[in-house]
Design a protein around this motif. Sequence first.
Motif, PDB file in Angstrom:
ATOM      1  N   VAL A  15      18.636 -17.767 -16.375  1.00 29.03           N
ATOM      2  CA  VAL A  15      19.562 -18.111 -15.313  1.00 29.03           C
ATOM      3  C   VAL A  15      19.064 -17.770 -14.002  1.00 29.03           C
ATOM      4  O   VAL A  15      19.163 -18.591 -12.894  1.00 29.03           O
ATOM      5  CB  VAL A  15      21.243 -18.025 -15.495  1.00 29.03           C
ATOM      6  N   GLU A  16      18.629 -16.496 -13.922  1.00 26.07           N
ATOM      7  CA  GLU A  16      18.357 -15.910 -12.403  1.00 26.07           C
ATOM      8  C   GLU A  16      17.100 -16.608 -11.849  1.00 26.07           C
ATOM      9  O   GLU A  16      16.936 -17.065 -10.621  1.00 26.07           O
ATOM     10  CB  GLU A  16      18.106 -14.574 -12.771  1.00 26.07           C
ATOM     11  N   GLY A  19      17.920 -20.062 -10.739  1.00 27.34           N
ATOM     12  CA  GLY A  19      18.487 -19.935  -9.365  1.00 27.34           C
ATOM     13  C   GLY A  19      17.573 -19.485  -8.397  1.00 27.34           C
ATOM     14  O   GLY A  19      17.775 -20.375  -7.269  1.00 27.34           O
ATOM     15  N   TYR A  50      24.510 -18.701  -9.787  1.00 26.76           N
ATOM     16  CA  TYR A  50      23.547 -18.155 -10.727  1.00 26.76           C
ATOM     17  C   TYR A  50      23.787 -16.593 -10.973  1.00 26.76           C
ATOM     18  O   TYR A  50      23.426 -16.210 -12.263  1.00 26.76           O
ATOM     19  CB  TYR A  50      22.081 -18.618 -10.236  1.00 26.76           C
ATOM     20  N   CYS A  53      26.880 -15.746 -12.954  1.00 30.86           N
ATOM     21  CA  CYS A  53      26.328 -16.306 -14.378  1.00 30.86           C
ATOM     22  C   CYS A  53      25.523 -15.182 -15.365  1.00 30.86           C
ATOM     23  O   CYS A  53      25.763 -14.957 -16.241  1.00 30.86           O
ATOM     24  CB  CYS A  53      25.794 -17.667 -14.742  1.00 30.86           C
ATOM     25  N   SER A  54      24.539 -14.676 -14.473  1.00 33.28           N
ATOM     26  CA  SER A  54      23.610 -13.826 -14.888  1.00 33.28           C
ATOM     27  C   SER A  54      24.352 -12.424 -15.137  1.00 33.28           C
ATOM     28  O   SER A  54      24.171 -11.779 -16.046  1.00 33.28           O
ATOM     29  CB  SER A  54      22.604 -13.468 -13.904  1.00 33.28           C
TER      30      SER A  54
END
Length: 72
Positions: A15-16, A19, A50, A53-54
Amino acid sequence: MKNKKWVLLLIAILVEVAGIVHTIIRYVTIFNDQFTSFPATVALFILIPYSICSVLCLIVWVIMKRKVRGNK
């Protein structure tokens, strides 16, 4: 339980990375478009969801890790 921890860690990393890639693409798009009124630095705001979420994935990973240690 170990597999779940590693899957969550992998999701947080992916996810990161997603992003960062998305932000770079938006930055280049905004920077190269002469008809936009947005400054290119606005593209950095794309990283916020992002990052959230991370962080949530990492928090769940830490909680799961503590529960496993507590059960041993």
